[in-house]
Design a protein around this motif. Structure first.
Motif, PDB file in Angstrom:
ATOM      1  N   LEU A 167       0.828  -1.205   0.000  1.00 46.78           N
ATOM      2  CA  LEU A 167       0.000   0.000   0.000  1.00 46.78           C
ATOM      3  C   LEU A 167       0.858   1.248   0.000  1.00 46.78           C
ATOM      4  O   LEU A 167       0.482   2.254  -0.602  1.00 46.78           O
ATOM      5  N   THR A 168       2.010   1.190   0.656  1.00 44.02           N
ATOM      6  CA  THR A 168       2.931   2.318   0.606  1.00 44.02           C
ATOM      7  C   THR A 168       3.426   2.509  -0.824  1.00 44.02           C
ATOM      8  O   THR A 168       3.503   3.630  -1.320  1.00 44.02           O
ATOM      9  N   ALA A 169       3.721   1.404  -1.494  1.00 43.26           N
ATOM     10  CA  ALA A 169       4.188   1.486  -2.879  1.00 43.26           C
ATOM     11  C   ALA A 169       3.090   1.989  -3.807  1.00 43.26           C
ATOM     12  O   ALA A 169       3.372   2.626  -4.814  1.00 43.26           O
ATOM     13  N   LEU A 170       1.832   1.733  -3.460  1.00 48.20           N
ATOM     14  CA  LEU A 170       0.727   2.182  -4.311  1.00 48.20           C
ATOM     15  C   LEU A 170       0.342   3.639  -4.093  1.00 48.20           C
ATOM     16  O   LEU A 170      -0.512   4.153  -4.783  1.00 48.20           O
ATOM     17  N   GLY A 171       0.890   4.256  -3.073  1.00 48.16           N
ATOM     18  CA  GLY A 171       0.575   5.661  -2.910  1.00 48.16           C
ATOM     19  C   GLY A 171       0.286   6.072  -1.491  1.00 48.16           C
ATOM     20  O   GLY A 171      -0.481   6.987  -1.274  1.00 48.16           O
ATOM     21  N   GLY A 172       0.832   5.373  -0.556  1.00 53.77           N
ATOM     22  CA  GLY A 172       0.802   5.769   0.838  1.00 53.77           C
ATOM     23  C   GLY A 172      -0.546   5.937   1.479  1.00 53.77           C
ATOM     24  O   GLY A 172      -0.941   5.157   2.310  1.00 53.77           O
ATOM     25  N   GLY A 173      -1.287   6.948   1.112  1.00 54.02           N
ATOM     26  CA  GLY A 173      -2.502   7.274   1.828  1.00 54.02           C
ATOM     27  C   GLY A 173      -3.775   6.791   1.173  1.00 54.02           C
ATOM     28  O   GLY A 173      -4.837   7.344   1.435  1.00 54.02           O
ATOM     29  N   ILE A 174      -3.711   5.785   0.331  1.00 54.79           N
ATOM     30  CA  ILE A 174      -4.914   5.331  -0.367  1.00 54.79           C
ATOM     31  C   ILE A 174      -5.999   4.918   0.615  1.00 54.79           C
ATOM     32  O   ILE A 174      -7.141   5.350   0.510  1.00 54.79           O
ATOM     33  N   LEU A 175      -5.655   4.079   1.573  1.00 55.71           N
ATOM     34  CA  LEU A 175      -6.649   3.602   2.523  1.00 55.71           C
ATOM     35  C   LEU A 175      -7.228   4.767   3.316  1.00 55.71           C
ATOM     36  O   LEU A 175      -8.440   4.893   3.460  1.00 55.71           O
ATOM     37  N   ARG A 176      -6.384   5.644   3.797  1.00 55.73           N
ATOM     38  CA  ARG A 176      -6.851   6.813   4.548  1.00 55.73           C
ATOM     39  C   ARG A 176      -7.729   7.694   3.677  1.00 55.73           C
ATOM     40  O   ARG A 176      -8.784   8.151   4.105  1.00 55.73           O
ATOM     41  N   ASP A 177      -7.318   7.925   2.438  1.00 57.71           N
ATOM     42  CA  ASP A 177      -8.094   8.778   1.540  1.00 57.71           C
ATOM     43  C   ASP A 177      -9.469   8.198   1.249  1.00 57.71           C
ATOM     44  O   ASP A 177     -10.457   8.918   1.195  1.00 57.71           O
ATOM     45  N   VAL A 178      -9.533   6.886   1.065  1.00 61.30           N
ATOM     46  CA  VAL A 178     -10.815   6.254   0.755  1.00 61.30           C
ATOM     47  C   VAL A 178     -11.748   6.311   1.947  1.00 61.30           C
ATOM     48  O   VAL A 178     -12.942   6.564   1.814  1.00 61.30           O
ATOM     49  N   ILE A 179     -11.211   6.116   3.143  1.00 59.60           N
ATOM     50  CA  ILE A 179     -12.051   6.098   4.338  1.00 59.60           C
ATOM     51  C   ILE A 179     -12.486   7.509   4.727  1.00 59.60           C
ATOM     52  O   ILE A 179     -13.632   7.746   5.064  1.00 59.60           O
ATOM     53  N   VAL A 180     -11.587   8.478   4.667  1.00 67.72           N
ATOM     54  CA  VAL A 180     -11.849   9.821   5.188  1.00 67.72           C
ATOM     55  C   VAL A 180     -12.456  10.746   4.132  1.00 67.72           C
ATOM     56  O   VAL A 180     -13.359  11.523   4.423  1.00 67.72           O
ATOM     57  N   VAL A 230      -9.576  -4.400  -0.449  1.00 72.45           N
ATOM     58  CA  VAL A 230      -8.911  -5.677  -0.175  1.00 72.45           C
ATOM     59  C   VAL A 230      -8.260  -5.641   1.196  1.00 72.45           C
ATOM     60  O   VAL A 230      -8.399  -6.577   1.992  1.00 72.45           O
ATOM     61  N   VAL A 231      -7.575  -4.571   1.507  1.00 75.71           N
ATOM     62  CA  VAL A 231      -6.933  -4.435   2.819  1.00 75.71           C
ATOM     63  C   VAL A 231      -7.979  -4.465   3.925  1.00 75.71           C
ATOM     64  O   VAL A 231      -7.815  -5.149   4.932  1.00 75.71           O
ATOM     65  N   PHE A 232      -9.066  -3.742   3.725  1.00 77.87           N
ATOM     66  CA  PHE A 232     -10.119  -3.702   4.729  1.00 77.87           C
ATOM     67  C   PHE A 232     -10.696  -5.090   4.971  1.00 77.87           C
ATOM     68  O   PHE A 232     -10.867  -5.512   6.115  1.00 77.87           O
ATOM     69  N   VAL A 233     -10.973  -5.836   3.919  1.00 80.97           N
ATOM     70  CA  VAL A 233     -11.545  -7.181   4.054  1.00 80.97           C
ATOM     71  C   VAL A 233     -10.554  -8.116   4.726  1.00 80.97           C
ATOM     72  O   VAL A 233     -10.914  -8.884   5.622  1.00 80.97           O
ATOM     73  N   VAL A 234      -9.290  -8.051   4.338  1.00 78.99           N
ATOM     74  CA  VAL A 234      -8.271  -8.917   4.952  1.00 78.99           C
ATOM     75  C   VAL A 234      -8.141  -8.609   6.437  1.00 78.99           C
ATOM     76  O   VAL A 234      -8.133  -9.532   7.272  1.00 78.99           O
ATOM     77  N   LEU A 235      -8.048  -7.348   6.791  1.00 76.88           N
ATOM     78  CA  LEU A 235      -7.935  -6.988   8.204  1.00 76.88           C
ATOM     79  C   LEU A 235      -9.183  -7.380   8.989  1.00 76.88           C
ATOM     80  O   LEU A 235      -9.088  -7.867  10.111  1.00 76.88           O
ATOM     81  N   LEU A 236     -10.350  -7.208   8.393  1.00 78.19           N
ATOM     82  CA  LEU A 236     -11.587  -7.609   9.050  1.00 78.19           C
ATOM     83  C   LEU A 236     -11.612  -9.112   9.294  1.00 78.19           C
ATOM     84  O   LEU A 236     -11.967  -9.573  10.386  1.00 78.19           O
ATOM     85  N   LEU A 237     -11.205  -9.892   8.300  1.00 81.54           N
ATOM     86  CA  LEU A 237     -11.155 -11.344   8.467  1.00 81.54           C
ATOM     87  C   LEU A 237     -10.140 -11.756   9.523  1.00 81.54           C
ATOM     88  O   LEU A 237     -10.393 -12.675  10.314  1.00 81.54           O
ATOM     89  N   LEU A 238      -9.005 -11.070   9.555  1.00 81.89           N
ATOM     90  CA  LEU A 238      -7.999 -11.389  10.567  1.00 81.89           C
ATOM     91  C   LEU A 238      -8.510 -11.098  11.980  1.00 81.89           C
ATOM     92  O   LEU A 238      -8.227 -11.826  12.917  1.00 81.89           O
ATOM     93  N   ILE A 239      -9.277 -10.027  12.099  1.00 81.58           N
ATOM     94  CA  ILE A 239      -9.841  -9.694  13.409  1.00 81.58           C
ATOM     95  C   ILE A 239     -10.945 -10.667  13.797  1.00 81.58           C
ATOM     96  O   ILE A 239     -11.010 -11.138  14.928  1.00 81.58           O
ATOM     97  N   LEU A 240     -11.811 -11.012  12.843  1.00 85.80           N
ATOM     98  CA  LEU A 240     -12.930 -11.906  13.144  1.00 85.80           C
ATOM     99  C   LEU A 240     -12.472 -13.320  13.474  1.00 85.80           C
ATOM    100  O   LEU A 240     -13.061 -13.985  14.331  1.00 85.80           O
ATOM    101  N   PHE A 241     -11.456 -13.815  12.800  1.00 86.17           N
ATOM    102  CA  PHE A 241     -11.007 -15.178  13.007  1.00 86.17           C
ATOM    103  C   PHE A 241      -9.745 -15.242  13.848  1.00 86.17           C
ATOM    104  O   PHE A 241      -8.926 -16.131  13.701  1.00 86.17           O
ATOM    105  N   LYS A 242      -9.602 -14.342  14.738  1.00 88.71           N
ATOM    106  CA  LYS A 242      -8.438 -14.227  15.614  1.00 88.71           C
ATOM    107  C   LYS A 242      -8.284 -15.415  16.522  1.00 88.71           C
ATOM    108  O   LYS A 242      -9.069 -15.961  17.144  1.00 88.71           O
TER     109      LYS A 242
END
Length: 127
Positions: A87-100, A115-127
């Motif tokens: 994500l840093t290579a893709l432009g650093g603030g993409i996730l922040r920009d999309v959310i905010v 994709v990042v949001f879904v992966v992190l959500l799955l990691l949290i749910l199936f912890k």
């Protein structure tokens, strides 16, 4: 370290092929996969002396039915590193920009963040 080198020229490709690819298959994929298959092979005998001596550091802190959890932890850590690097290579603030931001984005802008949001959500749910 020189950061002005062009990517995918002859020198960069040689580094990728000789260093990154073996490290990817050896450490990032190979070690967790090997650990999982070895633990699975001895899953019914983990409390015996020899398997406990060889593989005990991978499962001692977990309940018997969760002998594989250290492998899941390694996959989670690898996922977080991959997300941070790419994500840093893709432009650093993409996730922040999309959310905010309220600015409309095309799908190509929002897909990595989703994709990042879904992966992190799955990691949290199936912890």
């Amino acid at each position: 370290m020189e950061l002005d080198l062009l990517c995918w020229n002859d020198l960069h490709t040689a580094w990728v092929v000789l260093l990154f690819v073996p490290a990817l298959f050896g450490y990032v994929i190979g070690l967790p996969l090997t650990a999982f298959f070895l633990l699975r092979k001895y899953r019914n005998h983990l409390h015996e002396k020899i398997p406990r001596f060889h593989y005990g550091t991978l499962y001692i802190g977990f309940k018997d039915q969760f002998y594989y959890w250290e492998v899941i932890t390694a996959i989670r850590k690898t996922s977080i590193i991959l997300i941070a690097v790419f994500l840093t290579a893709l432009g650093g603030g993409i996730l922040r920009d999309v959310i905010v931001s309220t600015t409309p984005y095309t799908f190509s802008h929002t897909a990595p963040a989703l994709v990042v949001f879904v992966v992190l959500l799955l990691l949290i749910l199936f912890k």
